[in-house]
Structures are given as C-alpha cells and as structure tokens.
Design an enzyme around this catalytic site. Structure first.
Site, mmCIF file in Angstrom:
data_model
loop_
_atom_site.group_PDB
_atom_site.id
_atom_site.type_symbol
_atom_site.label_atom_id
_atom_site.label_comp_id
_atom_site.label_asym_id
_atom_site.label_seq_id
_atom_site.Cartn_x
_atom_site.Cartn_y
_atom_site.Cartn_z
ATOM 1 N N TYR A 172 0.867 -1.191 0.000
ATOM 2 C CA TYR A 172 0.000 0.000 0.000
ATOM 3 C C TYR A 172 0.895 1.229 0.000
ATOM 4 C CZ TYR A 172 -3.472 3.478 1.136
ATOM 5 O OH TYR A 172 -4.281 4.585 1.080
ATOM 6 N N ASP A 253 9.398 2.738 0.690
ATOM 7 C CA ASP A 253 8.283 3.509 1.225
ATOM 8 C C ASP A 253 8.322 3.343 2.743
ATOM 9 O OD1 ASP A 253 5.868 4.343 2.257
ATOM 10 O OD2 ASP A 253 4.642 3.479 0.664
ATOM 11 N N LYS A 280 3.121 10.915 7.237
ATOM 12 C CA LYS A 280 2.450 10.742 8.521
ATOM 13 C C LYS A 280 3.032 11.656 9.603
ATOM 14 C CE LYS A 280 0.507 6.213 7.486
ATOM 15 N NZ LYS A 280 -0.902 6.472 7.282
#
Ligand SMILES: Cc1ncc(COP(=O)(O)O)c(C=O)c1O
Length: 433
Positions: A172, A253, A280
């Site tokens: 993801y 990532d 984030k």
C-alpha cells in the site's frame, strides 16, 4: 510489559455457529450503545457518499464518531472513552493534544501564513530529515504519502527512461498505488509487475525477463496496510542487489516504518535505498509527505537546471506543517524515544502471542516494533475469519479499547504500561467462542 502468568488451556475447535451467534449479539449491543454515532453517519450520508470520505474508516455496522482526544484516550459522541491503540493508523505517534505541537502551530500561525514564498521552516525540516536517513541527501515536500510515492515513482520513470515498476501484492503506497489482491481500480495506470512479497525467486525471475524495462522497485520494508508483514532482510537485500545490477532505483516507502528507529527501517536493516518516501508523523500530526534520495537523483528537480523535472504544490512548504514537523522531531522523534517505543511494541507482541496460545484464542499477531496486526485464525475459511475478527473488534471496543477493524494497532508514545496491561487483561476474558 509484565510477563504473562496463565495456565495453558488445550486448543479447542472453533464452532461457526457460536461465532455467528456471538457476533450477532456483539453487533446488536454495539448498535444499542452508539445511537449518536449512528445518527452522525445518517447526517453525513446526505452529503458524503455512504457518510465517508476516507475508505479505511468504514466498518460494520457503522464506525464510531469520535469527538475528542487527550493523551492516549479518545471519546465518542455517545460519551464512551477508549484507549486509543490505533494511533491514526500509525500517524498519531504523539498521542492527542500535544501542547508542544499546538504551540509550534500557533507560533507559526502568529507569524503569518500563506506567505507566497520560501520560509525558514522548510529548510529546518529538510535538514532534520536528511540528517536522519542514510539514503537522503536531498528531499522535497508534498502533502501526503500518496503524493510523495507518486512523485518518487514518476521521477524514477523519467530519469531512467523506463516505464515498468515492480511492486508487491499487499503493498500500500497510497490511494492510487494500492496492491492488495493485485491492484485497485483507481490506481494510476503505470506498467506494474505485482509480485509476491518476500519471494526472492519471483523478483529474480522478473528482473531476468524484463530487467531492462524496469524503472524502480517500490517496496515497504514491512507491509503495513497489507497486514504488518515484516520484510525478510534477505528479500530486501536481494531487491537492493537486483536494482543495482539492472540500473533500476530501489525506493523504500517508509511512510509507516520511518518510526522504527532514528533512521527508519533502512537504518535498522542496514540497507540503503536510492530513494525514500516518508509522511504521517513527520508533519507533527498535520497533512504531510516527502520524497528524497541521492543528490544526483533529486537534483533533477533543481528548478535552475535546464530541463528540470517540475514538482509544484501550493501547500508543499506550508509553514504550519513545517513548524509542527520541526517541533515533532526535536521534541518527540528522538533516537531514544523511538527505540523505547519499538521495544514496547515487541514486548506487547510477545505477550499477545503467549496469551493467544495460553488461552487457545484463535488469533495470531504480526508486525514490527509498535505497529502490529492481529489476524484471525479460525480454520473456518475467509468468511469465518472475517466474522471472528469483527467479533474481537466489537468486543474489545465494548471493553474500552480502540483499534482498526482490520486488526491494526499502532502504539503512540502516550500509551503506557498500565493501558497495555489493561488491554491484555481485557483480551484474557476471551470473546465467547
Ligand atoms: C506505507 C504507506 N505508504 C503510503 C501511504 C499513503 O500516505 P497518505 O495516507 O498520507 O497519502 C500510507 C498510508 O497509510 C502507507 O501506510
């Protein structure tokens, strides 16, 4: 965590009818207990499709509407309080309402925002990020992890002059770069090879067949949304070797795993990718994303260079996020604090594993540091597993513990030993199957 002292129970067969009955009862109790959340969704449905603007928040029968949070606790519109074990899907590492972050944002606001130019904040944040990550000489900011990954992949494709991208099933990387079950209908239409995660032979075969066409490998050091499956170090090393051998970029990532140590998972693993994306928590709780890498790669974005790659964005350097990010790094995201959080997560996972075995609870837990996922293990197939997980989710919510319906937990700094002991004790009561 204190070690678990429980008498082992023999494993028992999970009965589908009992799971069904217990779930029906838990669901009915949830509906009765949460009229305010149900009403909030009804209102939202008039203007948001299904009352939702963020797909991952949906859960049956309806999600809670949370009105406030403080420290490690959140409160819903019906007045129930929960220990927040979800931590905004890993982004909320600071807990709620940090006065340090509130002050940083307020100070930046007081100096004037939307200044239509560079500010001192962005270089301060960039210096801190480049100092942390071994792979990052230069960095550029975006507004989400999705955007950061999209820009990193696009840069790799433009610079290498190749189209193909290697990604992994269950990976993801954002709303348009989702590879659970092989892909999403709204993915950006790149030429993907979607390979099995942790499978060295499959990666080798792809590079043998198509190596000259591959621009980059985009990989999470731990599959996050894909169920918190840690990358095998040998697999990640093999990706490093294959990328180098075939002139492709290795992009880590680290939007989730950057919190695994001061230098992220890459420092823990001793593997240096060509590019890294983060997001984030590095925005101090505000919308954020960034991509960085070796100077010669990132300097393709130097706007003073002829033929520079463009990368625009009104809010790329917005001073509220930049200031919050600097304060977050200086105050919270220190080497010691991240190591302690990592250790706390490892200890919790060991305790949960022991508890599931000792109580013959049909679950297992996977993860890395303080990010983990509880998985159902019912032996009843996919539908039975989903029911069992839903039952656990509703049951633990009723006992005051909040985590994602898919079983994800991400501890924040604010979650202490007392809360984890309470959680473990609540789990020990079982789920009535
Ligand atoms: C590993 C990973 N990459 C990228 C993203 C996308 O980040 P954002 O939600 O900020 O777009 C996420 C979000 O959960 C993620 O977990």
């Amino acid at each position: 965590m204190t070690p678990l002292h429980v008498t082992p129970k023999p494993a028992h067969r999970i009965d589908a009818a009992r799971v069904e009955a217990a779930y029906a009862a838990a669901r009915a109790a949830y509906v009765a207990r949460n009229p305010g959340s149900a009403a909030a969704l009804d209102r939202a449905r008039q203007v948001l499709p299904g009352g939702n603007t963020r797909s991952s928040l949906w859960s049956e029968p309806f999600p809670l509407c949370i009105e406030s949070g403080a420290g490690c606790r959140i409160r819903d519109v019906d007045g129930h309080e929960y220990v927040d074990l979800l931590g905004e899907f890993t982004a909320g590492i600071f807990g709620h309402s940090s006065p340090v972050l509130a002050r940083a944002v307020a100070d930046a606001h007081a100096r004037g925002i939307n200044l239509s130019s560079h500010t001192p904040y962005e270089v301060a944040l960039a210096e801190r990020l480049c100092a942390r990550f071994p792979s990052m000489d230069r960095v550029r900011f975006a507004n989400s992890g999705t955007e950061a990954n999209l820009m990193a992949v696009t840069a790799a494709r433009r610079i290498t002059g190749r189209d193909r991208i290697v990604v992994f099933n269950g990976g993801y990387h954002g709303g348009f770069l989702t590879f659970a079950g092989g892909g999403s209908p709204v993915n950006v239409p790149f030429d993907y090879a979607c390979l099995p995660y942790n499978d060295i032979a499959a990666a080798e075969a792809e590079f043998t067949a198509r190596g000259a066409e591959i621009a980059c490998i985009l990989v999470e050091p731990m599959l996050g949304a894909g169920g918190c499956i840690p990358g095998d170090p040998a697999f990640l090393q093999a990706l490093r070797r294959l990328a180098s051998a075939h002139g492709a970029y290795l992009i880590f990532d680290e939007v989730q795993t950057a919190r695994m140590s001061l230098g992220g998972a890459q420092a823990r693993l001793g593997i240096i990718p060509d590019m890294t994306t983060v997001g984030k928590f590095f925005g101090g709780g505000l919308a954020f994303g960034a991509f960085g890498g070796r100077a010669e790669i990132m300097d393709h974005f130097n706007p003073a260079r002829p033929g520079a790659l463009p990368h625009a964005g009104t809010f790329n350097n917005n001073s509220l996020t930049m200031a919050a990010g600097v304060a977050a790094i200086d105050t919270y995201l220190t080497a010691d604090a991240l190591e302690a959080l990592y250790a706390r997560g490892e200890a919790l996972r060991a305790t949960l594993t022991a508890l599931f075995a000792a109580r013959a609870l049909p679950f297992r837990v996977t993860g890395m540091g303080a990010i983990m996922n509880i998985h159902p293990d019912s032996g009843l197939g996919r539908a039975g597993d989903q029911k069992l997980l839903a039952l656990l989710h509703l049951t633990m919510q009723e006992r005051g513990y909040y985590f994602a319906a898919r079983g994800l937990m991400a501890l924040s700094f604010a979650v202490g030993e007392a809360e984890l002991a309470g959680f473990t004790a609540a789990l020990e009561q079982g789920i009535g199957v």
